[in-house]
Motif scaffolding. Structure first.
Motif, PDB file in Angstrom:
ATOM      1  N   ALA B 131     -79.352 -25.554 -45.054  1.00  0.00           N
ATOM      2  CA  ALA B 131     -78.287 -26.314 -44.391  1.00  0.00           C
ATOM      3  C   ALA B 131     -77.419 -27.017 -45.435  1.00  0.00           C
ATOM      4  O   ALA B 131     -76.186 -26.947 -45.388  1.00  0.00           O
ATOM      5  N   ARG B 132     -78.066 -27.677 -46.382  1.00  0.00           N
ATOM      6  CA  ARG B 132     -77.293 -28.400 -47.399  1.00  0.00           C
ATOM      7  C   ARG B 132     -76.446 -27.436 -48.225  1.00  0.00           C
ATOM      8  O   ARG B 132     -75.274 -27.698 -48.510  1.00  0.00           O
ATOM      9  N   ALA B 133     -77.048 -26.308 -48.602  1.00  0.00           N
ATOM     10  CA  ALA B 133     -76.315 -25.334 -49.417  1.00  0.00           C
ATOM     11  C   ALA B 133     -75.072 -24.836 -48.694  1.00  0.00           C
ATOM     12  O   ALA B 133     -74.076 -24.470 -49.327  1.00  0.00           O
ATOM     13  N   GLN B 134     -75.107 -24.841 -47.379  1.00  0.00           N
ATOM     14  CA  GLN B 134     -73.973 -24.318 -46.625  1.00  0.00           C
ATOM     15  C   GLN B 134     -73.140 -25.433 -45.992  1.00  0.00           C
ATOM     16  O   GLN B 134     -72.298 -25.170 -45.116  1.00  0.00           O
ATOM     17  N   GLY B 135     -73.396 -26.669 -46.389  1.00  0.00           N
ATOM     18  CA  GLY B 135     -72.561 -27.766 -45.915  1.00  0.00           C
ATOM     19  C   GLY B 135     -72.816 -28.199 -44.494  1.00  0.00           C
ATOM     20  O   GLY B 135     -71.939 -28.784 -43.850  1.00  0.00           O
ATOM     21  N   VAL B 136     -74.034 -27.947 -44.000  1.00  0.00           N
ATOM     22  CA  VAL B 136     -74.364 -28.264 -42.601  1.00  0.00           C
ATOM     23  C   VAL B 136     -75.199 -29.541 -42.538  1.00  0.00           C
ATOM     24  O   VAL B 136     -76.218 -29.650 -43.218  1.00  0.00           O
ATOM     25  N   ALA B 137     -74.781 -30.499 -41.710  1.00  0.00           N
ATOM     26  CA  ALA B 137     -75.552 -31.716 -41.473  1.00  0.00           C
ATOM     27  C   ALA B 137     -76.377 -31.562 -40.207  1.00  0.00           C
ATOM     28  O   ALA B 137     -75.864 -31.082 -39.193  1.00  0.00           O
ATOM     29  N   LEU B 138     -77.653 -31.976 -40.256  1.00  0.00           N
ATOM     30  CA  LEU B 138     -78.460 -32.032 -39.031  1.00  0.00           C
ATOM     31  C   LEU B 138     -78.134 -33.351 -38.340  1.00  0.00           C
ATOM     32  O   LEU B 138     -78.388 -34.425 -38.887  1.00  0.00           O
ATOM     33  N   VAL B 139     -77.542 -33.282 -37.166  1.00  0.00           N
ATOM     34  CA  VAL B 139     -77.021 -34.489 -36.520  1.00  0.00           C
ATOM     35  C   VAL B 139     -77.783 -34.895 -35.264  1.00  0.00           C
ATOM     36  O   VAL B 139     -77.474 -35.921 -34.653  1.00  0.00           O
ATOM     37  N   GLY B 140     -78.777 -34.119 -34.880  1.00  0.00           N
ATOM     38  CA  GLY B 140     -79.530 -34.500 -33.697  1.00  0.00           C
ATOM     39  C   GLY B 140     -80.629 -33.509 -33.421  1.00  0.00           C
ATOM     40  O   GLY B 140     -80.765 -32.498 -34.109  1.00  0.00           O
ATOM     41  N   GLY B 141     -81.425 -33.835 -32.417  1.00  0.00           N
ATOM     42  CA  GLY B 141     -82.479 -32.902 -32.077  1.00  0.00           C
ATOM     43  C   GLY B 141     -83.452 -33.491 -31.096  1.00  0.00           C
ATOM     44  O   GLY B 141     -83.220 -34.550 -30.502  1.00  0.00           O
ATOM     45  N   ASN B 142     -84.537 -32.796 -30.959  1.00  0.00           N
ATOM     46  CA  ASN B 142     -85.510 -33.101 -29.942  1.00  0.00           C
ATOM     47  C   ASN B 142     -86.856 -32.574 -30.417  1.00  0.00           C
ATOM     48  O   ASN B 142     -86.961 -31.438 -30.854  1.00  0.00           O
ATOM     49  N   LEU B 143     -87.885 -33.426 -30.336  1.00  0.00           N
ATOM     50  CA  LEU B 143     -89.243 -33.017 -30.677  1.00  0.00           C
ATOM     51  C   LEU B 143     -90.090 -33.135 -29.428  1.00  0.00           C
ATOM     52  O   LEU B 143     -90.061 -34.172 -28.766  1.00  0.00           O
ATOM     53  N   ALA B 144     -90.841 -32.086 -29.102  1.00  0.00           N
ATOM     54  CA  ALA B 144     -91.707 -32.162 -27.926  1.00  0.00           C
ATOM     55  C   ALA B 144     -93.017 -31.454 -28.229  1.00  0.00           C
ATOM     56  O   ALA B 144     -93.119 -30.666 -29.174  1.00  0.00           O
ATOM     57  N   ARG B 145     -94.010 -31.755 -27.421  1.00  0.00           N
ATOM     58  CA  ARG B 145     -95.320 -31.136 -27.594  1.00  0.00           C
ATOM     59  C   ARG B 145     -95.423 -29.917 -26.696  1.00  0.00           C
ATOM     60  O   ARG B 145     -95.091 -29.982 -25.508  1.00  0.00           O
ATOM     61  N   GLY B 146     -95.858 -28.805 -27.260  1.00  0.00           N
ATOM     62  CA  GLY B 146     -95.995 -27.575 -26.490  1.00  0.00           C
ATOM     63  C   GLY B 146     -96.167 -26.411 -27.458  1.00  0.00           C
ATOM     64  O   GLY B 146     -96.257 -26.616 -28.664  1.00  0.00           O
ATOM     65  N   PRO B 147     -96.212 -25.201 -26.938  1.00  0.00           N
ATOM     66  CA  PRO B 147     -96.330 -24.039 -27.819  1.00  0.00           C
ATOM     67  C   PRO B 147     -95.175 -24.005 -28.823  1.00  0.00           C
ATOM     68  O   PRO B 147     -94.046 -24.357 -28.491  1.00  0.00           O
ATOM     69  N   LEU B 148     -95.463 -23.570 -30.045  1.00  0.00           N
ATOM     70  CA  LEU B 148     -94.472 -23.596 -31.123  1.00  0.00           C
ATOM     71  C   LEU B 148     -93.204 -22.843 -30.738  1.00  0.00           C
ATOM     72  O   LEU B 148     -93.264 -21.683 -30.298  1.00  0.00           O
ATOM     73  N   ASN B 149     -92.075 -23.502 -30.912  1.00  0.00           N
ATOM     74  CA  ASN B 149     -90.777 -22.939 -30.549  1.00  0.00           C
ATOM     75  C   ASN B 149     -89.720 -23.748 -31.288  1.00  0.00           C
ATOM     76  O   ASN B 149     -89.681 -24.962 -31.191  1.00  0.00           O
ATOM     77  N   ALA B 150     -88.904 -23.064 -32.054  1.00  0.00           N
ATOM     78  CA  ALA B 150     -87.869 -23.754 -32.829  1.00  0.00           C
ATOM     79  C   ALA B 150     -86.518 -23.181 -32.450  1.00  0.00           C
ATOM     80  O   ALA B 150     -86.286 -21.981 -32.583  1.00  0.00           O
ATOM     81  N   SER B 151     -85.640 -24.032 -31.954  1.00  0.00           N
ATOM     82  CA  SER B 151     -84.328 -23.599 -31.506  1.00  0.00           C
ATOM     83  C   SER B 151     -83.278 -24.463 -32.196  1.00  0.00           C
ATOM     84  O   SER B 151     -83.423 -25.679 -32.272  1.00  0.00           O
ATOM     85  N   LEU B 152     -82.255 -23.820 -32.711  1.00  0.00           N
ATOM     86  CA  LEU B 152     -81.199 -24.556 -33.413  1.00  0.00           C
ATOM     87  C   LEU B 152     -79.856 -24.223 -32.774  1.00  0.00           C
ATOM     88  O   LEU B 152     -79.592 -23.069 -32.429  1.00  0.00           O
TER      89      LEU B 152
END
Lengths: 350, 350
Positions: B131-152
């Motif tokens: 993300a940093r290399a491409q100039g992208v800032a992480l500006v928000g998100g959501n953490l929850a408990r459950g089966p592994l799943n990563a969505s961007l």
């Protein structure tokens, strides 16, 4: 066919062979998600390309949030899929409402163990109906195979510099809350008694109307979009109380460098809520979360304007206390101040 | 404590009790995700409020996409978490590159069965570095408990009206592809031989450098952001080939109302890829997907400018055929045209 292609999944077939079989990702998107929600003139390119292209009006800022619903944590296997789709939208709408943003565009990331078209159709309908009612277009998404997981990203718009934040509260500000926090928790307990999600000593005596109203607050909650927009320039700070009133009010107070002093007698309790929980227990429900209500701070001089904004948007709104110097959340009960400490929802705290 | 609060999850405790125990959602976000990626002046409000507030420059359109990584479908349990974080960003970057958009802001929705801090730290590092290399800032998100799943969800910017689309190709346009599609599939097969993901008759004879290069194309793929931006105003249509060259080129051709005629001898094959797959088998790898390369159409008069754009952005780019009247994807092999039909990746097709 010049060469045999190694399939990405065992049993994958060509389009021709797929006729009459389980529909593929593209077909499912076409069938259930294309053109879902509102039709908006600012969607230059919606579902069907690598990404959506959206027109942000000059002079506006973009407001973005994401929220997920996961079985076990947020819903049960036997919950209505339409309710799950509705709540996924409502959870995100509530975040934008707390910023004073007008919602506009959503992207859905949905992971499912297999194709269950009746489930998908009802889920999409619940999602689409609330999205359309609130002027939100579904402009993109992603379907994958795996354990059930629904995540939505919602973008909205606010005139530059007018977003409501958590950190603008000042000592002396009034505190207000919309609706009747606790109703969602009571509705969840009524809908899923096996969870023992809350003590509801009055549950057995509830009439059918009160029961249905509370369950609907859990299954099909409103979001306070219109109120949030109307509060621009009036509220000094705002937050939604989806993790429970105590926790979220504590966050607003902390971000604003204040303490929150709540007056127990001012906390709003609906007739149905009081009937379900009884006089001693309803306060506990305020920590339950999933209430997509707004909590806000505003200078006392704004009180009449705040009430007018609530009336104009048909939103119940109660003044529940004020910000004071200090830290934490304090409860004024029968003339005495108690330091309040209670957990809200945290996925990982033990 | 004035009342006992019904916990949302069994075993939930107050903040005070949580000291030394498993960190909560807020602590995890603070520890691993706050300030991840690039620092951008257009982030008016990042992680820590109900939603992020972002400044879109006047005269620009917003480009948005979302992609998820799910165990089994996109990675295996023993994949490096840093690679998973990297690929989650790369998959989204590739969609924006195919639109000619400059990436800007990301929101992460992460569901995990429990707190595994070494995994989280490595995942966040992989995500944050790209993300940093491409100039992208992480500006928000959501953490929850459950089966592994990563969505961007990734948002980018493009000057109004300049986004590259799939549907602008015309008969006679040249077709181009970046990089060496098939390398990711070969790398996956080398990294996870138990999957039998591809026939690689040359695998045993590969030198260590070629093997490492192919595996890296799977674990840490590039995205063609700079090329995509440079193609604005030059390409008539573009798509990324993450579902496999055949399928994605077919989508571009269909959206453009054309057929794609590929010349087998022009398809780019790297030395490592040819060594791994052997002369007869490498073509099959092109259907593998996960290659975050761009396929584009452009008028023949643009050929020199296209090549200059590739050179200026240090991107390998090959002319592989042209759009013609008709439908589907055709392969020109030893002077004969074959109608080509092959599956790419589809999560639900059977």
């Amino acid at each position: 066919m010049p060469c045999s292609i190694v399939p990405r999944e065992p049993g994958a077939r060509t389009s021709a062979e797929r006729v009459g079989a389980v529909p593929g990702e593209t077909e499912l998107i076409d069938r259930y998600f294309r053109l879902l929600g509102a039709v908006r003139g600012d969607v230059a390119l919606g579902i069907g390309d690598d990404a959506a292209v959206l027109q942000v009006p000059d002079g506006h800022e973009l407001v973005q949030t994401t929220d997920a619903l996961v079985p076990g944590a947020h819903f049960l296997a036997d919950d209505q899929p339409g309710s799950i789709g509705h709540r996924l939208v409502a959870a995100n709408l509530s975040d934008l409402a707390a910023m004073g943003a007008q919602p506009a565009w959503a992207l859905l990331s949905l992971t499912m163990p297999g194709v269950d078209e009746p489930w998908l159709a009802a889920f999409a309908r619940g999602l689409g109906l609330l999205a359309r009612a609130q002027g939100v277009a579904l402009v993109g998404g992603n379907l994958a195979r795996g354990p059930l997981n629904a995540s939505l990203t919602l973008s909205g718009l606010v005139p530059r510099g007018q977003a409501l934040r958590r950190d603008g509260g000042r000592p002396g500000d009034d505190l207000w809350v919309s609706g009747f926090p606790g109703e969602a928790r009571a509705g969840m307990a009524l809908r899923h008694p096996q969870l023992r999600a809350a003590a509801l000593p009055g549950a057995d005596g509830l009439d059918a109307g009160a029961r249905a109203a509370l369950v609907a607050r859990w299954e099909y909650p409103d979001a306070r979009t219109a109120l949030g927009v109307a509060l621009r320039g009036l509220a000094s700070a705002a937050i939604d109380v989806s993790d429970g009133l105590w926790v979220d009010l504590g966050r607003l107070a902390q971000a604003s460098g204040c303490a929150a002093l709540l007056e127990e007698e001012s906390l709003p309790v609906s007739v149905a809520l009081r009937a379900a929980a009884g006089p001693g227990a309803w306060l506990e429900l305020l920590a339950g979360g999933e209430d997509y209500e707004l909590c806000l701070a505003a200078a006392p001089a704004r009180a009449a304007a705040i009430q007018a904004a609530a009336a104009a948007t048909c939103t119940p709104l109660a003044r529940i206390g004020r910000l004071v110097a200090g830290t934490g959340v304090q409860l004024l009960r029968a003339g005495a101040v108690t330091q309040f400490s209670a957990p809200g929802f945290d996925h990982f705290g033990t």
